[in-house]
Design a protein around this motif. Structure first.
Motif, PDB file in Angstrom:
ATOM      1  N   UNK A  56       0.846  -1.196   0.000  1.00  0.00           N
ATOM      2  CA  UNK A  56       0.000   0.000   0.000  1.00  0.00           C
ATOM      3  C   UNK A  56       0.878   1.242   0.000  1.00  0.00           C
ATOM      4  N   UNK A  57       0.615   2.171  -0.903  1.00  0.00           N
ATOM      5  CA  UNK A  57       1.461   3.357  -1.031  1.00  0.00           C
ATOM      6  C   UNK A  57       0.958   4.570  -0.268  1.00  0.00           C
ATOM      7  N   UNK A  58      -0.358   4.693  -0.094  1.00  0.00           N
ATOM      8  CA  UNK A  58      -0.877   5.905   0.529  1.00  0.00           C
ATOM      9  C   UNK A  58      -2.196   5.601   1.233  1.00  0.00           C
ATOM     10  N   UNK A  59      -2.572   6.491   2.164  1.00  0.00           N
ATOM     11  CA  UNK A  59      -3.760   6.297   2.994  1.00  0.00           C
ATOM     12  C   UNK A  59      -4.993   6.872   2.291  1.00  0.00           C
ATOM     13  N   UNK A  60      -5.751   6.009   1.646  1.00  0.00           N
ATOM     14  CA  UNK A  60      -6.979   6.471   1.001  1.00  0.00           C
ATOM     15  C   UNK A  60      -7.967   5.317   1.026  1.00  0.00           C
ATOM     16  N   UNK A  61      -8.182   4.637  -0.084  1.00  0.00           N
ATOM     17  CA  UNK A  61      -9.110   3.505  -0.134  1.00  0.00           C
ATOM     18  C   UNK A  61      -8.316   2.240  -0.455  1.00  0.00           C
ATOM     19  N   UNK A  62      -7.840   1.571   0.582  1.00  0.00           N
ATOM     20  CA  UNK A  62      -6.882   0.477   0.403  1.00  0.00           C
ATOM     21  C   UNK A  62      -7.531  -0.891   0.599  1.00  0.00           C
ATOM     22  N   UNK A  63      -8.587  -1.133  -0.172  1.00  0.00           N
ATOM     23  CA  UNK A  63      -9.321  -2.387  -0.032  1.00  0.00           C
ATOM     24  C   UNK A  63      -8.596  -3.571  -0.657  1.00  0.00           C
ATOM     25  N   UNK A  64      -7.664  -3.298  -1.558  1.00  0.00           N
ATOM     26  CA  UNK A  64      -7.059  -4.363  -2.353  1.00  0.00           C
ATOM     27  C   UNK A  64      -5.543  -4.359  -2.214  1.00  0.00           C
ATOM     28  N   UNK A 121       2.865  -8.155  -8.791  1.00  0.00           N
ATOM     29  CA  UNK A 121       2.263  -7.258  -9.759  1.00  0.00           C
ATOM     30  C   UNK A 121       0.775  -7.028  -9.648  1.00  0.00           C
ATOM     31  N   UNK A 122       0.094  -7.756  -8.771  1.00  0.00           N
ATOM     32  CA  UNK A 122      -1.349  -7.538  -8.617  1.00  0.00           C
ATOM     33  C   UNK A 122      -1.798  -8.098  -7.272  1.00  0.00           C
ATOM     34  N   UNK A 123      -3.026  -7.774  -6.883  1.00  0.00           N
ATOM     35  CA  UNK A 123      -3.614  -8.376  -5.684  1.00  0.00           C
ATOM     36  C   UNK A 123      -3.971  -9.818  -5.991  1.00  0.00           C
ATOM     37  N   UNK A 124      -3.901 -10.673  -4.971  1.00  0.00           N
ATOM     38  CA  UNK A 124      -4.093 -12.092  -5.274  1.00  0.00           C
ATOM     39  C   UNK A 124      -4.493 -12.914  -4.051  1.00  0.00           C
ATOM     40  N   UNK A 158      -6.501 -22.988  -6.847  1.00  0.00           N
ATOM     41  CA  UNK A 158      -7.052 -21.907  -7.651  1.00  0.00           C
ATOM     42  C   UNK A 158      -6.385 -20.597  -7.241  1.00  0.00           C
ATOM     43  N   UNK A 159      -5.754 -19.946  -8.202  1.00  0.00           N
ATOM     44  CA  UNK A 159      -5.091 -18.664  -7.974  1.00  0.00           C
ATOM     45  C   UNK A 159      -6.002 -17.562  -8.516  1.00  0.00           C
ATOM     46  N   UNK A 160      -6.303 -16.595  -7.667  1.00  0.00           N
ATOM     47  CA  UNK A 160      -7.207 -15.508  -8.026  1.00  0.00           C
ATOM     48  C   UNK A 160      -6.388 -14.227  -8.135  1.00  0.00           C
ATOM     49  N   UNK A 161      -6.383 -13.633  -9.318  1.00  0.00           N
ATOM     50  CA  UNK A 161      -5.607 -12.425  -9.592  1.00  0.00           C
ATOM     51  C   UNK A 161      -6.553 -11.253  -9.793  1.00  0.00           C
ATOM     52  N   UNK A 162      -6.272 -10.118  -9.142  1.00  0.00           N
ATOM     53  CA  UNK A 162      -7.151  -8.947  -9.223  1.00  0.00           C
ATOM     54  C   UNK A 162      -6.352  -7.680  -9.481  1.00  0.00           C
ATOM     55  N   UNK A 163      -6.880  -6.807 -10.329  1.00  0.00           N
ATOM     56  CA  UNK A 163      -6.354  -5.457 -10.465  1.00  0.00           C
ATOM     57  C   UNK A 163      -6.518  -4.766  -9.119  1.00  0.00           C
ATOM     58  N   UNK A 164      -5.398  -4.331  -8.524  1.00  0.00           N
ATOM     59  CA  UNK A 164      -5.445  -3.808  -7.157  1.00  0.00           C
ATOM     60  C   UNK A 164      -5.858  -2.339  -7.056  1.00  0.00           C
ATOM     61  N   UNK A 165      -6.050  -1.649  -8.167  1.00  0.00           N
ATOM     62  CA  UNK A 165      -6.411  -0.227  -8.104  1.00  0.00           C
ATOM     63  C   UNK A 165      -7.882  -0.041  -7.801  1.00  0.00           C
ATOM     64  N   UNK A 166      -8.227   0.154  -6.542  1.00  0.00           N
ATOM     65  CA  UNK A 166      -9.639   0.230  -6.143  1.00  0.00           C
ATOM     66  C   UNK A 166     -10.377   1.290  -6.954  1.00  0.00           C
ATOM     67  N   UNK A 167      -9.872   2.518  -6.938  1.00  0.00           N
ATOM     68  CA  UNK A 167     -10.455   3.588  -7.751  1.00  0.00           C
ATOM     69  C   UNK A 167      -9.516   4.013  -8.869  1.00  0.00           C
ATOM     70  N   UNK A 168      -8.436   3.273  -9.060  1.00  0.00           N
ATOM     71  CA  UNK A 168      -7.444   3.595 -10.087  1.00  0.00           C
ATOM     72  C   UNK A 168      -7.152   2.350 -10.925  1.00  0.00           C
ATOM     73  N   UNK A 169      -8.156   1.835 -11.623  1.00  0.00           N
ATOM     74  CA  UNK A 169      -7.955   0.589 -12.362  1.00  0.00           C
ATOM     75  C   UNK A 169      -6.988   0.772 -13.533  1.00  0.00           C
TER      76      UNK A 169
END
Length: 895
Positions: free
Chosen positions: A746-754, A821-824, A835-846
């Motif tokens: 996590x880089x900054x304090x905002x919406x860090x759900x992922x 490189x991504x949330x997982x 099963x490996x689940x890969x997600x774009x980690x940008x909550x509001x910055x996809x």
């Protein structure tokens, strides 16, 4: 016949060409910036032509012609929220340059070509949020402010000229001729509350820094502004709307989720006002506005999906859009030179700019087609939905023995209903059944404090009324839960009534929700924990269905829950079968820590279930500056999948009012089809190390939980293992030694759900779990949240970072799989399948992500994308894949 057909086609071709010509003309000013999600836009001038400067949420800035040509783009050097940008000629070359205030603690200045002229960084950590420029008589003064109770003055070269002590956290700085027609001064507004109750509201001399005049909060009524002292202000504009050659302050915001606009002059006289009616109520939607002067005597503002046009007194001229149904944008920009209005950036995913030609009398009715990133995310989500609907679970995947439980009033479409691999049980949230029973018995035990009530609730039901409602639910076979208490009042519904509800509805009552009861010194909370919960546990175990759902924000599940009273409840082992931790994410900045806390509670056996909460108030880190109203399901969908991948099977979800179709049906399709497996705690495969909390730092906890209070700045707030999480740090960058930065990505304090999880999931639990970890030779770190503990000795956080990195690396090396490189998440399906689940980690910055799957300690023989039925190449124990922007991929591995 063929001749007629030929003529018709020729005629049609001409019509199509004419249509395409005019369509191209009409949409010529719609374009994608090609960058990330936009937060702000401003109009400027370069070489005599209008340009649009934009800033992206994480800090990147760019300049574009109004036709869409990219002039320059500068990526951020340190991700954090870019709060404000201003266009002004700083270097006196006749072109506008760009000044920006970043939450990373820097003020930036780029010239019109995109070259960085300078960067100002104070000698201590600051969360900058505002900047203003006075450019008068050849002298440039730049003023900036943030959370450290100072007003900074810089010169044209970015050198510090002065620091002035002020009261409160800066909410707004604006420059203008507010007091005298030909002399500029500063408007300054500061807050002591996270969204209301200004600390200072007034004008300051830019030379002496003396207060010219101010409006104390208590005097708002004298100026006819009492109602506006409760407005949540989301935008400011400077414009001379009474045409007296002096600038006025235009304020945009909402009162009780209804759009509001007002304007005041330099004497605080109310010049204009408009309040939307209750019909336009939109939860957590923000109002953004512009003045069309001098082109038109009109004010334009948009709240959520409704746009309003008012005259200079605030009288409504026209409006368009339907609440919750139309596009929602990040900002509005007026290009006076070309007489164009631009909507900038779609909330939740957008990097596009949409033009309105104000010379067209029907400009307000202009319809836009989504472009760029938002359009791509929408396409990716639709593809995911289609694939989920067509998915057939492989033979090695077994059906779940229990259902997903979604506390949400939902009517599934036919295509999702027919999916039957796993069950999704929908449970109605019946709201608060607040009762009017006498509290004399509670007063006798707790004093007058027991009479405090939640002003949002009616307290209009008798005990008999409530029991009857429960009986009706039982007779209709309608599963339900009720909201039974809150930190404002834990006793919406009395214990005796709750027991009767369980008796009246043994098959349909699935439990009771409690929210934000974090104050361990409140005698009502003590009474609830020690008197209510034991009785409720006894009653709940009789019906074997109900649960107690607790919603808390900030770092509650990783920090506050370790205070003695909460530890007694959540970590005693007495109630693991009935407690369900959930998040309460309104104005929360540390969701990733709340997540790893709940994963720790589950994985260590302190609870049997935890819950996701996917609500339209989730994107509200600092409410006035982080809008809700996302129309795309992408953020909520990925958030839910992230939690499900780590053992969550319950959701407390309202109906997300803004969401476009297919909305939450995508999540339910993933659940019902089996694409998203229901995960038991022992099947979570990416836990390599742990974070243990020993004697939690109470001051740190209290300062973070006191989320309405902005007046908490301390110059060592960044010297903590879990740092800068107080409200006044919203949007700031994290120091290199912070747990979230090192461990969770996590880089900054905002919406860090992922959280990205570069070293796998690292759960947080009490230090009592230490012996079990030592017995299994599992690496862990130990801290109070503020300081680290090494060899029994307390270690400052700045020195503890090395210990954190060493332990999580050691744990990561033991994992069967690691992802970069991504949330997982990684889930065991059986002894030979993962099963490996890969997600774009940008909550509001996809954005599209390049991910690498690394296999360790066990060699796989086969891997495939299960939704595309495509075999993936394993090379040197790694797989490289692309994760679609705003979406996810599901990959099965066979050993």
């Amino acid at each position: 016949m063929s001749r007629h057909l030929k003529v018709d086609l020729s005629s049609m071709t001409k019509q199509i060409l004419i249509f395409l010509f005019f369509a191209n003309f009409a949409f010529a000013q719609n374009f994608s910036t090609g960058g990330g999600a936009i937060k702000n836009g401003v109009s400027g001038s370069i070489n005599g032509d209008s340009v649009i400067f934009v800033s992206e949420l994480e800090g990147t800035t760019s300049a574009h012609t109004t036709e869409g040509t990219l002039l320059w783009r500068n990526e951020t050097d340190s991700p954090a929220v870019m709060f404000e940008i201003e266009a002004s000629d700083i270097n006196n070359d006749g072109n506008d340059d760009l000044i920006a205030a970043s939450g990373n603690g820097n003020i930036y200045c780029w010239d019109s070509s995109g070259k960085l002229l300078w960067k100002f960084t104070p000698d201590h950590k600051v969360r900058f949020s505002e900047v203003a420029v006075i450019n008068q008589n050849g002298k440039v003064q730049i003023f900036a402010g943030g959370n450290d109770y100072k007003l900074y003055e810089l010169d044209a070269n970015g050198q510090l000229v002065s620091e002035t002590k002020i009261k409160g956290v800066v909410r707004k700085i604006e420059a203008g001729n507010f007091i005298e027609p030909d002399k500029q001064c500063l408007f300054l507004m500061t807050y002591n509350h996270d969204k209301f109750r200004w600390q200072f509201f007034g004008f300051i001399d830019p030379i002496s820094k003396e207060i010219i005049k101010s409006l104390p909060y208590r005097d708002a009524t004298k100026y006819g502004l009492k109602a506006y002292s409760k407005i949540m202000i989301t935008d400011f504009v400077v414009s001379d709307i009474n045409k007296d050659k002096k600038d006025d302050i235009l304020i945009f915001g909402d009162i009780n989720w209804k759009s509001s606009f007002l304007a005041v002059d330099g004497d605080f006289r109310l010049l204009a006002k408009y309040n939307a009616t209750g019909k336009d109520t939109q939860r957590y939607a923000h109002t953004k506005g512009v003045s069309l002067l001098p082109y038109k005597d009109e004010i334009v503002f948009r709240m959520g999906s409704v746009m309003y046009v008012c005259d200079l007194k605030g009288n409504l001229i026209s409006k368009t859009g339907k609440k919750y149904k139309n596009a929602t944008y990040s900002d509005l920009v007026f290009d006076a030179q070309n007489k164009k209005l631009f909507a900038v950036g779609e909330l939740g995913a957008g990097n596009s700019i949409y033009g309105f030609d104000l010379e067209n009398k029907n400009w307000l009715d202009t319809k836009h087609q989504y472009l760029g990133l938002y359009s791509k995310v929408k396409e990716n989500i639709n593809d995911l939905y289609k694939d989920a609907l067509n998915f057939k679970a492989p033979s090695y995947q077994k059906k779940a023995s229990k259902p997903w439980m979604m506390i949400s009033k939902t009517k599934l479409p036919k295509e999702v209903k027919k999916l039957d691999f796993n069950e999704v049980l929908f449970i109605q949230n019946s709201g608060a059944w607040s009762e009017n029973t006498s509290r004399a018995d509670l007063v006798e035990k707790l004093g007058e404090n027991a009479l405090k009530k939640d002003r949002r609730k009616k307290y209009d039901l008798s005990r008999e009324d409530i029991i009857e409602k429960a009986k009706q639910k039982e007779e209709a076979n309608e599963p339900f839960v009720i909201w039974a208490g809150h930190g404002n009042d834990p006793f919406y519904t009395r214990i005796e009534t709750l027991e009767k509800i369980l008796e009246a509805a043994p098959n349909t009552c699935y439990g009771f929700i409690y929210a934000e009861m974090d104050n361990v010194e409140d005698p009502r909370v003590l009474h609830f924990v020690r008197e209510y919960v034991p009785r409720l546990a006894k009653a709940i175990r009789k019906n074997n269905k109900a649960k107690l759902y607790f919603r808390y924000k900030n770092m509650f599940w990783a920090m506050t829950s370790h205070l003695p009273l909460w530890k007694e409840l959540f970590f005693s082992g007495k109630y693991n079968d009935i407690l369900v931790p959930a998040s309460e994410d309104t104005s929360s900045r540390s969701q990733e820590i709340n997540l790893v806390g709940r994963v720790g509670m589950l994985s260590a056996g302190y609870i049997d279930d935890y819950s996701m909460r996917l609500i339209d108030d989730n994107p509200t880190s600092w409410r006035p500056l982080s809008p809700g109203g996302q129309r795309t399901v992408s953020p909520y969908l990925r958030q839910g999948v992230m939690m499900a991948a780590h053992g969550c099977r319950i959701g407390i979800n309202f109906n997300e009012l803004f969401l476009e179709k297919p909305g939450m049906n995508v999540l339910y399709a993933l659940m019902k089809s089996g694409v998203l497996p229901l995960v038991e705690k022992e099947d979570i495969l990416n836990i390599g190390s742990w974070h243990l909390i020993d004697e939690v730092d109470e001051h740190l906890v209290e300062s973070i939980d006191s989320h309405h209070n902005l007046l908490q700045y301390k110059d060592d707030d960044d010297n903590a293992v879990l740092s800068v999480a107080q409200m006044h740090w919203s949007g700031t960058s994290l120091p290199e030694h912070d747990f979230s930065k090192i461990v969770l990505g996590t880089d900054y304090r905002w919406n860090n759900y992922l959280p990205e999880l570069p070293y796998g999931m690292v759960p947080i639990v009490p230090s009592e779990h230490k012996s079990k970890l030592e017995a299994n030779n599992t690496p862990f770190i130990l801290s109070t949240g503020k300081v680290g503990i090494v060899g029994g000795e307390k270690t400052q956080a700045k020195e503890f970072g090395g210990e954190i990195l060493s332990k999580v690396k050691e744990g990561a090396e033991k994992l069967p799989v690691l992802v970069e490189g991504c949330a997982w998440g990684a889930v065991k399906l059986d002894e030979n399948h993962t099963r490996i689940i890969l997600m774009d980690q940008g909550y509001l910055t996809p954005e599209e992500r390049e991910a690498t799957i690394i296999f360790q300690n066990r060699k796989p023989k086969y891997a495939k994308d299960i939704l595309k039925d495509k075999k993936l190449k394993i090379k040197r124990s790694t797989i490289k894949v692309t994760v679609p922007a705003g979406s996810m991929r599901f990959i099965d591995v066979e050993y």
